[in-house]
Design a protein around this motif. Structure first.
Motif, PDB file in Angstrom:
ATOM      1  N   GLU C 123       0.836  -1.216   0.000  1.00 33.60           N
ATOM      2  CA  GLU C 123       0.000   0.000   0.000  1.00 33.60           C
ATOM      3  C   GLU C 123       0.862   1.254   0.000  1.00 33.60           C
ATOM      4  O   GLU C 123       0.592   2.212  -0.724  1.00 33.60           O
ATOM      5  N   ARG C 124       1.911   1.221   0.809  1.00 37.05           N
ATOM      6  CA  ARG C 124       2.765   2.410   0.878  1.00 37.05           C
ATOM      7  C   ARG C 124       3.449   2.659  -0.452  1.00 37.05           C
ATOM      8  O   ARG C 124       3.609   3.808  -0.883  1.00 37.05           O
ATOM      9  N   ILE C 125       3.839   1.593  -1.119  1.00 38.78           N
ATOM     10  CA  ILE C 125       4.507   1.763  -2.411  1.00 38.78           C
ATOM     11  C   ILE C 125       3.549   2.354  -3.428  1.00 38.78           C
ATOM     12  O   ILE C 125       3.900   3.281  -4.177  1.00 38.78           O
ATOM     13  N   GLN C 126       2.310   1.865  -3.406  1.00 35.49           N
ATOM     14  CA  GLN C 126       1.328   2.407  -4.349  1.00 35.49           C
ATOM     15  C   GLN C 126       1.106   3.898  -4.101  1.00 35.49           C
ATOM     16  O   GLN C 126       0.981   4.686  -5.032  1.00 35.49           O
ATOM     17  N   ASP C 127       1.100   4.261  -2.826  1.00 34.73           N
ATOM     18  CA  ASP C 127       0.944   5.662  -2.467  1.00 34.73           C
ATOM     19  C   ASP C 127       2.102   6.501  -3.012  1.00 34.73           C
ATOM     20  O   ASP C 127       1.910   7.562  -3.598  1.00 34.73           O
ATOM     21  N   LEU C 128       3.333   5.990  -2.847  1.00 36.90           N
ATOM     22  CA  LEU C 128       4.509   6.704  -3.351  1.00 36.90           C
ATOM     23  C   LEU C 128       4.452   6.846  -4.872  1.00 36.90           C
ATOM     24  O   LEU C 128       4.802   7.898  -5.420  1.00 36.90           O
ATOM     25  N   CYS C 129       4.022   5.787  -5.539  1.00 36.48           N
ATOM     26  CA  CYS C 129       3.907   5.816  -7.001  1.00 36.48           C
ATOM     27  C   CYS C 129       3.057   6.996  -7.432  1.00 36.48           C
ATOM     28  O   CYS C 129       3.414   7.757  -8.322  1.00 36.48           O
ATOM     29  N   GLN C 130       1.933   7.139  -6.757  1.00 32.99           N
ATOM     30  CA  GLN C 130       1.002   8.208  -7.123  1.00 32.99           C
ATOM     31  C   GLN C 130       1.595   9.577  -6.839  1.00 32.99           C
ATOM     32  O   GLN C 130       1.519  10.480  -7.660  1.00 32.99           O
ATOM     33  N   ARG C 131       2.182   9.723  -5.633  1.00 31.99           N
ATOM     34  CA  ARG C 131       2.663  11.032  -5.214  1.00 31.99           C
ATOM     35  C   ARG C 131       3.727  11.558  -6.161  1.00 31.99           C
ATOM     36  O   ARG C 131       3.780  12.742  -6.453  1.00 31.99           O
ATOM     37  N   PHE C 132       4.607  10.673  -6.628  1.00 35.72           N
ATOM     38  CA  PHE C 132       5.735  11.165  -7.429  1.00 35.72           C
ATOM     39  C   PHE C 132       5.615  10.830  -8.909  1.00 35.72           C
ATOM     40  O   PHE C 132       6.551  11.034  -9.672  1.00 35.72           O
ATOM     41  N   GLY C 133       4.453  10.306  -9.297  1.00 36.13           N
ATOM     42  CA  GLY C 133       4.272  10.004 -10.709  1.00 36.13           C
ATOM     43  C   GLY C 133       5.189   8.923 -11.225  1.00 36.13           C
ATOM     44  O   GLY C 133       5.759   9.027 -12.302  1.00 36.13           O
ATOM     45  N   LEU C 134       5.398   7.884 -10.418  1.00 33.98           N
ATOM     46  CA  LEU C 134       6.290   6.790 -10.817  1.00 33.98           C
ATOM     47  C   LEU C 134       5.458   5.517 -10.916  1.00 33.98           C
ATOM     48  O   LEU C 134       5.182   4.867  -9.919  1.00 33.98           O
ATOM     49  N   GLU C 135       5.074   5.170 -12.116  1.00 33.91           N
ATOM     50  CA  GLU C 135       4.156   4.042 -12.263  1.00 33.91           C
ATOM     51  C   GLU C 135       4.895   2.704 -12.208  1.00 33.91           C
ATOM     52  O   GLU C 135       5.876   2.510 -12.921  1.00 33.91           O
ATOM     53  N   ALA C 136       4.428   1.780 -11.369  1.00 31.20           N
ATOM     54  CA  ALA C 136       5.028   0.443 -11.307  1.00 31.20           C
ATOM     55  C   ALA C 136       4.089  -0.504 -10.569  1.00 31.20           C
ATOM     56  O   ALA C 136       3.486  -0.118  -9.569  1.00 31.20           O
ATOM     57  N   ASP C 137       3.977  -1.729 -11.045  1.00 30.23           N
ATOM     58  CA  ASP C 137       3.132  -2.732 -10.393  1.00 30.23           C
ATOM     59  C   ASP C 137       3.944  -3.432  -9.305  1.00 30.23           C
ATOM     60  O   ASP C 137       4.922  -4.108  -9.598  1.00 30.23           O
ATOM     61  N   PRO C 138       3.552  -3.286  -8.035  1.00 26.80           N
ATOM     62  CA  PRO C 138       4.360  -3.837  -6.937  1.00 26.80           C
ATOM     63  C   PRO C 138       4.515  -5.348  -6.997  1.00 26.80           C
ATOM     64  O   PRO C 138       5.482  -5.887  -6.455  1.00 26.80           O
ATOM     65  N   ASN C 139       3.592  -6.041  -7.634  1.00 27.53           N
ATOM     66  CA  ASN C 139       3.665  -7.498  -7.598  1.00 27.53           C
ATOM     67  C   ASN C 139       4.305  -8.124  -8.834  1.00 27.53           C
ATOM     68  O   ASN C 139       4.387  -9.340  -8.941  1.00 27.53           O
ATOM     69  N   ALA C 140       4.755  -7.280  -9.752  1.00 30.72           N
ATOM     70  CA  ALA C 140       5.421  -7.821 -10.942  1.00 30.72           C
ATOM     71  C   ALA C 140       6.826  -8.297 -10.561  1.00 30.72           C
ATOM     72  O   ALA C 140       7.432  -7.804  -9.608  1.00 30.72           O
ATOM     73  N   HIS C 141       7.336  -9.286 -11.293  1.00 27.75           N
ATOM     74  CA  HIS C 141       8.727  -9.700 -11.096  1.00 27.75           C
ATOM     75  C   HIS C 141       9.637  -8.772 -11.896  1.00 27.75           C
ATOM     76  O   HIS C 141       9.341  -8.424 -13.035  1.00 27.75           O
ATOM     77  N   ILE C 142      10.745  -8.412 -11.280  1.00 25.92           N
ATOM     78  CA  ILE C 142      11.680  -7.469 -11.905  1.00 25.92           C
ATOM     79  C   ILE C 142      12.098  -7.954 -13.303  1.00 25.92           C
ATOM     80  O   ILE C 142      12.194  -7.187 -14.247  1.00 25.92           O
ATOM     81  N   ILE C 143      12.315  -9.249 -13.411  1.00 28.94           N
ATOM     82  CA  ILE C 143      12.860  -9.805 -14.646  1.00 28.94           C
ATOM     83  C   ILE C 143      11.951  -9.538 -15.840  1.00 28.94           C
ATOM     84  O   ILE C 143      12.387  -9.479 -16.989  1.00 28.94           O
ATOM     85  N   ASP C 144      10.640  -9.342 -15.564  1.00 24.69           N
ATOM     86  CA  ASP C 144       9.681  -9.110 -16.654  1.00 24.69           C
ATOM     87  C   ASP C 144       9.549  -7.636 -17.027  1.00 24.69           C
ATOM     88  O   ASP C 144       8.774  -7.306 -17.924  1.00 24.69           O
ATOM     89  N   LEU C 145      10.237  -6.754 -16.320  1.00 20.74           N
ATOM     90  CA  LEU C 145       9.984  -5.326 -16.512  1.00 20.74           C
ATOM     91  C   LEU C 145      10.983  -4.685 -17.472  1.00 20.74           C
ATOM     92  O   LEU C 145      12.155  -5.055 -17.480  1.00 20.74           O
ATOM     93  N   PRO C 146      10.526  -3.714 -18.254  1.00 20.80           N
ATOM     94  CA  PRO C 146      11.461  -2.960 -19.099  1.00 20.80           C
ATOM     95  C   PRO C 146      12.330  -2.032 -18.263  1.00 20.80           C
ATOM     96  O   PRO C 146      12.041  -1.755 -17.103  1.00 20.80           O
ATOM     97  N   MET C 147      13.413  -1.561 -18.876  1.00 17.34           N
ATOM     98  CA  MET C 147      14.409  -0.768 -18.162  1.00 17.34           C
ATOM     99  C   MET C 147      13.826   0.466 -17.488  1.00 17.34           C
ATOM    100  O   MET C 147      14.193   0.801 -16.366  1.00 17.34           O
ATOM    101  N   GLY C 148      12.926   1.147 -18.177  1.00 16.94           N
ATOM    102  CA  GLY C 148      12.355   2.376 -17.630  1.00 16.94           C
ATOM    103  C   GLY C 148      11.662   2.113 -16.303  1.00 16.94           C
ATOM    104  O   GLY C 148      11.826   2.864 -15.333  1.00 16.94           O
ATOM    105  N   VAL C 149      10.894   1.026 -16.243  1.00 16.99           N
ATOM    106  CA  VAL C 149      10.170   0.703 -15.010  1.00 16.99           C
ATOM    107  C   VAL C 149      11.144   0.262 -13.922  1.00 16.99           C
ATOM    108  O   VAL C 149      11.000   0.618 -12.751  1.00 16.99           O
TER     109      VAL C 149
END
Lengths: 312, 348, 518
Positions: C123-149
């Protein structure tokens, strides 16, 4: 009748899993922090020798086990010091400690016992039935009418599953083996994690060795480990460095060992030498079947140097 | 030009000396450490060390014992260091030695009546082929499926222990021996003796020849370059056109063949038959030699000779002073550790 | 006198050496409250080393750190985090097989250590995502994510720990121009919330765009610190390069676009790739139907965010990987099933991206390294026997001609610095008669003089008629050197631009796959 034969076989298997579980879970635990240990055969021999002598001199199997664990802890500490602090090659240091273990185990035995015609004997571990549970048909005698080391190995496996996957300590430990720099950068103590797992691994391996003279013959010979240390490494790889699969795998390894023994006793037409090859050949065969699914910690076998300037 | 070469040569000698210093320090440190233990246990340390170091040089018999020991040790070390140069670990030298011994014995018994010029080469060849065959499965698993060769080579040792027991008790057993042993091979398969009394067999010449050949191969041929390059960085070697999987495969096969030859020489030169336990502890000593030499093929024969001296001394010490021979094995492991430690010192 | 509150963070007299190399010499740096502080300098200037000292990864030989007027002692990253200092490294420090939330909470104080319940953390991470405009799914595995994320995760990791100072090391390396803009927005939001940001880069334009204060390091020494409003681009460039380089001759800092190459692209191409396809084990193509020509005397650039099939494409061209479909023709000959060795022999040279892993034999000597790939050809070997005197001479020649700083051909290659390593690899490639040069990120991590030297070499060879295929993550580099640029996205070429049409944002759109090509 068939039933009782199965129960007898299964409880023998449970008796035989102990060294595999202890040595492999130890190997796995150290591997989770990136330490690849190859000294099992040597540390197990030292454990067998020290455990046997401790029990022989003190008359108590428990003291033998404790002394063996201590000798394993020393081996683990040495391993951690040479690899983690001095940053020497893990494989080569592992071999060196394997050599030392081979030499020391026989040296201890010769120094204490000397050359005798009648080899000394210690009592073997007694079964400790668990009240009520041991009365369950079939399962009772297999699982709950065993010696304490069998219970210990099972509980250890359950504990490791919980610890590694359901606590934040486990998360930190696994991170050290996957990417020590990442772990270090968020304050996870990399060196301390490796020291702790190496020492625990050494203890478990030595206990695995000490178990051998205490369960079958009550005597010590220099061939007592007979490749189980190497099989434990194979088992750890086959179990994908996870405590659950290692537990399952040790059932298989122990099962093959007991089957080969039973076949020798019953006589199945094959010379006994070929039956005794089975555990080793079966291991190679299983490696062939599972090679694609195996995953190892990403930093396994590599030392970590915080100030190293090559990126990883 | 000549000035330059003089400078180079002087640097060469200096660097050889510099390279030797850690070894000398390691040997002294190991003996000192073991000496303390021996003294605590109440043994006569100076006598023990005199026995270990000088038994080989006191009598003709000592020298010859040392040379006989040197042969399997240097071959086992090479069976380890050739794949090591390519970055692969052959920990199955004793299994391959046994397989080689079985191969040599099989040829030697089945063709027992053949004359020496035919039988001896075939006996040796039998060893080489069986040694290579014994590592074929691990090498193929590595080549085809990238299955770690360390475990598979080790596990094949344990299979070999059973096989030699089978051959020596079931196929050609010698009924009068109290230990699993076969009947002797044909006399044509015996290695000729260089010295009659005490006996020294011609396997020594083969071992020296092989050691020189291996050095030339790894350091002065382009095929050897590929081996060394693969060991130094397999990924980069592949990028620059070296077929590293072939190199892995061939290096293991070569190691197996040499280990097999060492088994054949033990049969044809020393025992003239197959005996369970023929592998002694040659594998472990071979690994120690290879690691102390750090895979340097110029150094391997010298380290092997030194270890042979210690081993002959160890048996003498056990016989005359009742000090367990394991003590010397521990000293050897300590030498290895101290040599490795010298890297740490150099790094700083 | 008005009471002046102390600055947020002061670094005083920091020195750091690695063996004989003095990486930082008595550096002073002050970070004020609520500012984006640009730390500028060429590679090897000591920017990252300085920040690694601040973050507790390196132990300084001398100097002190003062936080809000009080001296603090930072022994490890744990201490730095405790004092509110966070760092986003250039090479992301993440565990690929963990999820985003596992990576973020790793090492932090959890209230429920024995149960590892991550609901509150999520929950806290989702809150931070919103506050700073940093979109990311907390439950995704890093290995599946593109560099930007993955980079956003790295920033979230620092924010989650509640930092006052956030250090970002070359954060724009793997981003498209659009992603860079969005990153800068997030940074400004952080400053608005009261944080300070240290922004390490070697790119002048980026600091001018976003920073409030600019500091320049060169060769381990602090050169200047000034508010952005008081500096000009020219002043900064001169401070960055010092007197090492004649700016008027410089390729890197040239004010005008380079002249188009004089090569008339007539005649058959040197390299002709048609419909090349390479499928990974997971059945998604790593190289997807790529067609591409490189002519003599031309530099063809390939742009793309790292990990979009660049390495796979090059390795397929070289025969290190086997393509599933497609044709590769070199000088009018089908390469087909030619081995890598054959392809190199026909006149292709390759300078791989990962210098240490793919480029050299670290434990071997420079002499041994100088013949890697040509070791089986005369004059270096004859009838299978190596000619060591000739090889040593060859290595000494390369050392002299390419200014490789070393004590001699007998030295271990692994001891060379990054720049000297790259000179050795490039020298080895150019020493042979070749028709095609393949380069992958040839200047990443190199200091300014080395970059200049390499650019000069490449240009000169192009002028002499060499065909060059240049793959780079650095868009500026591509636009500086290439005659044409093709853009790689998820293994496919999604656009082709001639030199006159080069436009950063246009290429950026193609790099992120939003471009619909015909």
């Amino acid at each position: 009748m068939q039933n009782s034969q199965f129960v007898q076989f299964a409880s023998l298997v449970m008796l035989a899993i102990v060294p595999y579980i202890l040595a492999s879970q130890g190997t796995m635990l150290a591997g989770q922090t990136g330490l690849f240990i190859v000294s099992q055969e040597g540390v197990m021999l030292v454990g067998a020798s020290v455990g046997f002598l401790g029990a022989f001199l003190s008359g108590s199997l428990l003291i033998g086990l404790l002394l063996a664990a201590l000798s394993g802890a020393i081996a683990g500490l040495a391993l951690a010091y040479f690899t983690t602090t001095l940053k020497l090659d893990q494989f080569v240091i592992g071999l060196a400690i394997f050599f030392l273990g081979l030499g020391l185990s026989n040296l201890f035995f010769k120094l204490v016992v000397g050359v005798t015609l009648q080899p000394p004997i210690i009592p073997t571990l007694k079964a400790v039935p668990i009240p009520l549970l041991s009365q369950i048909p079939i399962l009772g005698p297999i699982l709950f009418r065993q010696n304490l080391m069998v219970y210990f190995s099972i509980l250890l496996s359950l504990f490791l599953i919980y610890f590694l996957y359901y606590t934040s300590w486990g998360l930190s430990l696994r991170a050290v083996g996957e990417n020590p720099k990442a772990a270090d950068s968020v304050g996870v103590p990399v060196a301390r994690s490796r020291y702790i797992t190496a020492i625990v691994a050494g203890m478990l391996m030595a206990l695995a060795g000490a178990y051998l003279p205490m369960v079958y013959t009550g005597s010590y010979t220099d061939g007592i480990v007979n490749g189980r240390g190497w099989l434990a490494i194979a088992l750890t790889f086959l179990g994908g460095w996870s405590p659950h699969l290692i537990f399952v795998g040790s059932l298989f390894f122990a099962g093959v060992e007991i089957l080969a023994l039973r076949a020798q006793v019953l006589g199945v037409g094959l010379p006994y030498q070929f039956l005794r090859m089975i555990p080793y050949l079966a291991t190679i065969f299983v490696m062939l079947l599972t090679y694609k699914r195996l995953r190892t910690p990403a930093f396994l076998g590599l030392n970590y140097d915080r100030e190293s300037r090559t990126s990883i | 030009m000549s000035e330059q070469s003089v400078v180079l040569r002087r640097q060469g000698l200096g660097s050889v000396f510099q390279a030797l210093v850690p070894y000398i320090v390691a040997v002294i440190a190991s003996f000192a450490a073991a000496g303390i233990v021996l003294a605590v246990m109440g043994f006569n340390v100076p006598r023990a060390y005199a026995t270990i170091l000088f038994t080989s040089f006191r009598t003709p018999n000592g020298i010859i014992q040392t040379l006989i020991k040197f042969v399997p040790l240097v071959l086992q070390a090479l069976a380890f260091t050739i794949p090591l140069a390519a970055g692969k670990f052959n920990i199955g030298g004793e299994g391959q030695l046994i397989a080689g011994a079985i191969g040599a014995t099989t040829v030697g018994i089945m063709l027992a009546g053949w004359p020496a010029p035919l039988l001896l080469p075939l006996v040796l060849l039998g060893g080489i082929v069986m040694g290579a065959l014994w590592i074929l499965l691990p090498a193929w698993l590595l080549y085809r499926f990238s299955i770690n060769e360390i475990l598979t080579t080790v596990l094949m040792n344990f299979v070999a222990f059973e096989l030699i027991d089978y051959v020596a008790t079931n196929i050609w057993p010698d009924p009068v021996a109290g230990h699993p042993t076969t009947i002797p091979i044909g006399a044509g398969g015996f290695l000729p003796r260089l010295i009659q009394q005490p006996p020294l067999h011609a396997g020594l010449l083969i071992a020296i020849f092989i050691a020189i050949l291996v050095y030339f191969y790894t350091d002065h041929t382009s095929a050897g370059y590929e081996l060394v390059a693969t060991g130094a960085n397999a990924r980069a070697s592949r990028v620059y056109g070296i077929n590293v999987r072939n190199i892995f495969f061939l290096s293991l096969l070569l190691g197996g063949a040499i280990a097999g030859l060492s088994g054949a020489i033990e049969v044809a030169g020393v025992h003239h038959r197959l005996i369970a336990g023929i592998q002694s502890n040659f594998l472990l000593l071979g690994l120690i030699i290879g690691l102390i030499a750090k895979g340097n093929h110029l150094a391997v024969p010298f380290v092997a000779f030194f270890i042979a001296v210690l081993e002959v001394g160890a048996s003498a010490m056990q016989r005359t002073l009742m000090i367990p021979g394991e003590m010397v094995f521990i000293v050897e492991a300590f030498i290895l550790l101290f040599v490795l430690l010298s890297d740490v010192v150099r790094r700083r | 006198m008005k009471q002046v509150s102390p600055p947020l963070l002061q670094l005083q007299g920091i020195s750091k050496s690695f063996g004989p190399l003095l990486a930082l010499k008595d550096v002073n740096l002050t970070i004020q409250h609520r500012e984006i502080h640009g730390l500028l300098g060429g590679n090897g200037a000591g920017k990252t080393t300085l920040m690694n000292v601040l973050f507790g990864l390196y132990k300084p030989n001398a100097g002190q750190v003062i936080l809000r007027g009080q001296t603090i002692h930072i022994q490890s990253p744990r201490d730095a985090i405790h004092h509110g200092i966070g760092m986003v490294h250039q090479h992301f420090l993440q565990v690929p097989h963990f999820t985003v939330v596992q990576n973020i909470v790793l090492g932090s104080r959890l209230h429920n250590r024995p149960t590892l319940n991550l609901t509150r953390a999520t929950e806290r991470i989702q809150d931070l995502c919103q506050r700073f405009g940093l979109e990311a799914d907390p439950n995704a595995h890093i290995i599946d994510l593109p560099m930007g994320v993955r980079q956003r995760v790295e920033i979230l990791k620092a924010l989650y720990r509640g930092v006052d100072v956030l250090i970002l090391d070359e954060p724009t390396t793997n981003l498209t121009p659009q992603e860079v803009d969005s990153l800068f927005e997030s940074l400004q939001r952080m400053v608005a919330e009261g944080m300070s940001v240290v922004f390490i880069t070697h790119k002048l334009r980026e600091v001018m765009q976003v920073c409030d204060t600019i500091s320049v390091l060169r060769a381990g020494e602090h050169q200047l610190t000034l508010p952005r409003t008081q500096v000009s681009e020219e002043l900064i460039v001169r401070t960055m390069v010092g007197s090492d380089i004649d700016l008027d001759e410089s390729i890197l800092f040239a004010a005008t676009a380079p002249q188009e190459s004089s090569s008339s692209r007539t005649g058959p191409p040197v390299l002709d790739v048609q419909g090349l396809t390479l499928t990974a084990e997971s059945n998604t193509p790593q190289v997807d139907d790529v067609s591409l020509q490189v002519h003599a005397g031309e530099i063809v650039g390939i742009a793309g965010v790292a990990g979009n099939g660049q390495q796979e494409l090059l390795e397929a061209v070289l025969g290190i990987r086997t393509a599933d479909r497609g044709q590769i023709r070199f000088q009018n000959e089908e390469l087909g099933h030619c081995s890598t060795r054959d392809r190199l022999r026909r006149g292709i040279a390759y300078v791989p991206e990962d210098r240490v892993q793919d480029g050299i034999l670290p434990t071997a000597t420079i002499a041994q390294n100088s013949i890697l790939g040509v070791h089986d050809r005369p004059p270096y070997s004859q009838h299978g026997i190596l000619k060591w005197p000739i090889i040593t001479q060859h290595a000494q020649h390369l050392i002299a001609e390419y200014h490789i700083q070393t004590q001699g051909a007998g030295q271990q290659a692994g001891n060379l610095s990054g720049g000297n390593l790259q000179r050795l690899i490039l020298a080895r490639a150019l020493a042979q008669p070749i028709q095609l040069l393949i380069l992958h990120n040839p200047t990443s991590g190199l200091d300014i003089p080395t970059v200049e030297q390499i650019y000069r070499q490449i240009r000169q060879r192009r002028q002499e008629g060499l065909a060059v295929l240049l793959v780079s993550d650095d868009l500026d580099e591509l636009m500086l050197l290439s005659d044409r640029i093709a853009v790689l996205y998820r293994g496919a070429l999604v656009g082709h631009l001639q030199q006159k049409d080069f436009d950063k944002y246009e290429i950026g759109r193609m790099m992120s796959g939003v471009y619909n090509h015909v």
